[in-house]
Scaffold this motif. Structure first.
Motif, short mmCIF file in Angstrom:
data_model
loop_
_atom_site.label_atom_id
_atom_site.label_comp_id
_atom_site.label_asym_id
_atom_site.label_seq_id
_atom_site.Cartn_x
_atom_site.Cartn_y
_atom_site.Cartn_z
N THR A 41 90.00 -13.91 119.04
CA THR A 41 89.02 -14.78 119.68
C THR A 41 87.62 -14.18 119.59
N SER A 42 86.62 -14.95 119.99
CA SER A 42 85.24 -14.47 119.93
C SER A 42 85.01 -13.28 120.87
N SER A 43 85.85 -13.15 121.90
CA SER A 43 85.72 -12.01 122.82
C SER A 43 86.48 -10.78 122.31
N GLY A 44 87.15 -10.92 121.16
CA GLY A 44 87.85 -9.79 120.56
C GLY A 44 89.31 -9.69 120.93
N ALA A 45 89.82 -10.63 121.71
CA ALA A 45 91.24 -10.61 122.11
C ALA A 45 92.11 -11.18 120.99
N TYR A 46 93.23 -10.54 120.75
CA TYR A 46 94.16 -11.03 119.72
C TYR A 46 95.12 -12.02 120.35
N VAL A 47 95.31 -13.17 119.71
CA VAL A 47 96.27 -14.18 120.15
C VAL A 47 97.40 -14.19 119.13
N ALA A 48 98.61 -13.92 119.59
CA ALA A 48 99.78 -13.88 118.71
C ALA A 48 100.11 -15.27 118.19
N PRO A 49 100.77 -15.36 117.03
CA PRO A 49 101.17 -16.69 116.52
C PRO A 49 102.10 -17.40 117.50
N TYR A 50 102.01 -18.73 117.52
CA TYR A 50 102.86 -19.52 118.41
C TYR A 50 103.06 -20.91 117.83
N VAL A 51 103.92 -21.69 118.46
CA VAL A 51 104.18 -23.08 118.06
C VAL A 51 103.60 -23.99 119.14
N ALA A 52 102.85 -25.00 118.73
CA ALA A 52 102.23 -25.94 119.67
C ALA A 52 102.66 -27.36 119.32
N THR A 53 102.60 -28.23 120.31
CA THR A 53 102.89 -29.64 120.06
C THR A 53 101.71 -30.27 119.33
N ASN A 54 102.00 -31.27 118.52
CA ASN A 54 100.93 -31.97 117.80
C ASN A 54 100.07 -32.75 118.79
N PRO A 55 98.77 -32.85 118.52
CA PRO A 55 97.88 -33.59 119.42
C PRO A 55 98.27 -35.07 119.50
N ASN A 56 98.12 -35.65 120.67
CA ASN A 56 98.32 -37.08 120.87
C ASN A 56 97.49 -37.51 122.08
N SER A 57 97.73 -38.67 122.62
CA SER A 57 96.88 -39.21 123.68
C SER A 57 97.26 -38.75 125.08
N THR A 58 98.19 -37.82 125.22
CA THR A 58 98.59 -37.35 126.54
C THR A 58 98.86 -35.85 126.52
N GLN A 59 98.76 -35.23 127.66
CA GLN A 59 99.11 -33.82 127.80
C GLN A 59 100.47 -33.67 128.50
N ARG A 60 101.04 -34.76 128.94
CA ARG A 60 102.29 -34.71 129.71
C ARG A 60 103.49 -34.26 128.89
N ASP A 61 103.40 -34.34 127.56
CA ASP A 61 104.54 -33.94 126.74
C ASP A 61 104.33 -32.58 126.07
N ASN A 62 103.30 -31.85 126.47
CA ASN A 62 103.07 -30.52 125.93
C ASN A 62 104.07 -29.54 126.53
N TYR A 63 104.40 -28.47 125.78
CA TYR A 63 105.38 -27.50 126.25
C TYR A 63 104.97 -26.85 127.57
N GLY A 64 103.69 -26.66 127.79
CA GLY A 64 103.22 -25.98 128.99
C GLY A 64 103.06 -26.88 130.20
#
Length: 83
Positions: A41-64
């Protein structure tokens, strides 16, 4: 008698397994996903690889989202969707 007990035990085990499977994906996680590469990230923090849901019109079906479970990690969603 042993056959009846065995049949009852198998039925109970199958019912428990089905209930667990049904609850694994919560209220309905988005079945479409994509991998995200690890990055810094711009602050220098490393983000490990992950799997995310594809974008759509709602956040209710996201894994988180509350009520869902990430099928890749088993993590239970805890965030309230904004929309």
């Amino acid at each position: 008698m042993k056959q009846i007990i065995l049949a009852a035990a198998l039925t109970l085990a199958a019912t428990a397994a089905q209930a667990q499977y049904t609850g694994t994906y919560g209220t309905g996680s988005n079945p479409n996903s994509h991998p995200v590469q690890g990055h810094v990230t711009s602050s220098g923090a490393y983000v490990a690889p992950y799997v995310a849901t594809n974008p759509n019109s709602t956040q209710r079906d996201n894994y988180g989202a509350t009520g869902n479970v990430n099928p890749y990690t088993g993590a239970v969603g805890h965030r309230n969707p904004r929309y």
